[in-house]
Design an enzyme around this catalytic site. Sequence first.
Site, PDB file in Angstrom:
ATOM      1  N   SER A  37      50.059 -44.309   6.069  1.00 16.46           N
ATOM      2  CA  SER A  37      51.396 -44.784   5.722  1.00 16.46           C
ATOM      3  C   SER A  37      51.399 -46.264   5.379  1.00 16.46           C
ATOM      4  CB  SER A  37      52.357 -44.534   6.890  1.00 16.46           C
ATOM      5  OG  SER A  37      51.923 -45.241   8.046  1.00 16.46           O
ATOM      6  N   ASP A  54      38.423 -41.972  -1.619  1.00 16.88           N
ATOM      7  CA  ASP A  54      39.618 -42.543  -2.217  1.00 16.88           C
ATOM      8  C   ASP A  54      40.745 -42.482  -1.190  1.00 16.88           C
ATOM      9  OD1 ASP A  54      40.277 -39.855  -2.187  1.00 16.88           O
ATOM     10  OD2 ASP A  54      40.816 -39.741  -4.295  1.00 16.88           O
ATOM     11  N   ARG A 107      53.382 -36.859  15.188  1.00 15.37           N
ATOM     12  CA  ARG A 107      52.355 -36.205  15.996  1.00 15.37           C
ATOM     13  C   ARG A 107      52.452 -34.677  15.985  1.00 15.37           C
ATOM     14  NH1 ARG A 107      49.553 -39.509  19.722  1.00 15.37           N
ATOM     15  NH2 ARG A 107      50.090 -41.704  19.429  1.00 15.37           N
ATOM     16  N   LYS A 116      50.777 -26.635   6.559  1.00 20.88           N
ATOM     17  CA  LYS A 116      51.516 -25.756   5.634  1.00 20.88           C
ATOM     18  C   LYS A 116      51.047 -25.939   4.197  1.00 20.88           C
ATOM     19  CE  LYS A 116      56.200 -25.041   3.789  1.00 20.88           C
ATOM     20  NZ  LYS A 116      57.637 -25.435   3.921  1.00 20.88           N
ATOM     21  N   SER A 132      44.736 -33.918  19.876  1.00 29.45           N
ATOM     22  CA  SER A 132      45.684 -33.929  20.997  1.00 29.45           C
ATOM     23  C   SER A 132      45.369 -35.142  21.872  1.00 29.45           C
ATOM     24  CB  SER A 132      45.635 -32.610  21.771  1.00 29.45           C
ATOM     25  OG  SER A 132      44.381 -32.410  22.403  1.00 29.45           O
ATOM     26  N   THR A 179      40.216 -48.292  20.092  1.00 31.42           N
ATOM     27  CA  THR A 179      40.690 -48.277  18.712  1.00 31.42           C
ATOM     28  C   THR A 179      41.702 -49.411  18.525  1.00 31.42           C
ATOM     29  OG1 THR A 179      42.663 -46.895  19.001  1.00 31.42           O
ATOM     30  CG2 THR A 179      40.539 -45.746  18.737  1.00 31.42           C
TER      31      THR A 179
END
Length: 241
Positions: A37, A54, A107, A116, A132, A179
């Site tokens: 995002s 990419d 999440r 989907k 998870s 992280t």
Amino acid sequence: MALSGQRIVIIGGSSGMGLAAARAAAAAGAAVTIASSDQGRLKAALAELPDTCDGVVVNTRDEADVAALFARVGELDHVVYTAGDTVRPQPLADLPLDAARELFEVRFWGVAAAVKHAAPRVRPGGSIVLTSGTVAVRPAPGAALAAGAAAAIEGLTRGLAVELAPIRVNAVRPGAIRTPLWDSVPEPQRAALFEALANRTLTKSIGEADQIAAAHLYLMENRFVTGTVLTVDGGAILAGS
């Protein structure tokens, strides 16, 4: 190379566990599309990845945006979903329900949208790997909603493995991993927190993003594994039992 000639999409691939998975998949021969995002993080991530990768800016809260990503990619072999906002512990009683619902947008519902629109494009032998967390089975005070979101992903993993077969669907359940999500914590406190978290494991260590990436690669490569939640936590769940 194990993933030579394969196309992989990693949503959340611009940092942390997702970026580590992108590096590992590219090193294994895959062509990787990372989605994020954040345009800045995406550009920085692509600068350190090989030319076989990419990137696309995607808002996982917007189903049309997710659909456009997979329409652009076309046929693919694997999808990895690691995207997730920072979750700060807060008792449910103090949390407005609108804010509580927001936790599930990326999440959980972002995962549902990705699966989907990706599933019809997954080639034979392909897979979907979700994320998870150990909070699903060992929640802490103030983390009830995070535990619910993680547990929902694990249930979704098993349900999708049945529904989408022969596409394989699995999840990685990380413990405490070093992280950029921790970067907002000042360094002295962060070091103390990591030491405390390490002491709660059997290995007396904090996990690294590359160790989670190895789990992602295993679940992509092993065609006899589906409906599995793979715990990678240094034995933290057992240490706390």
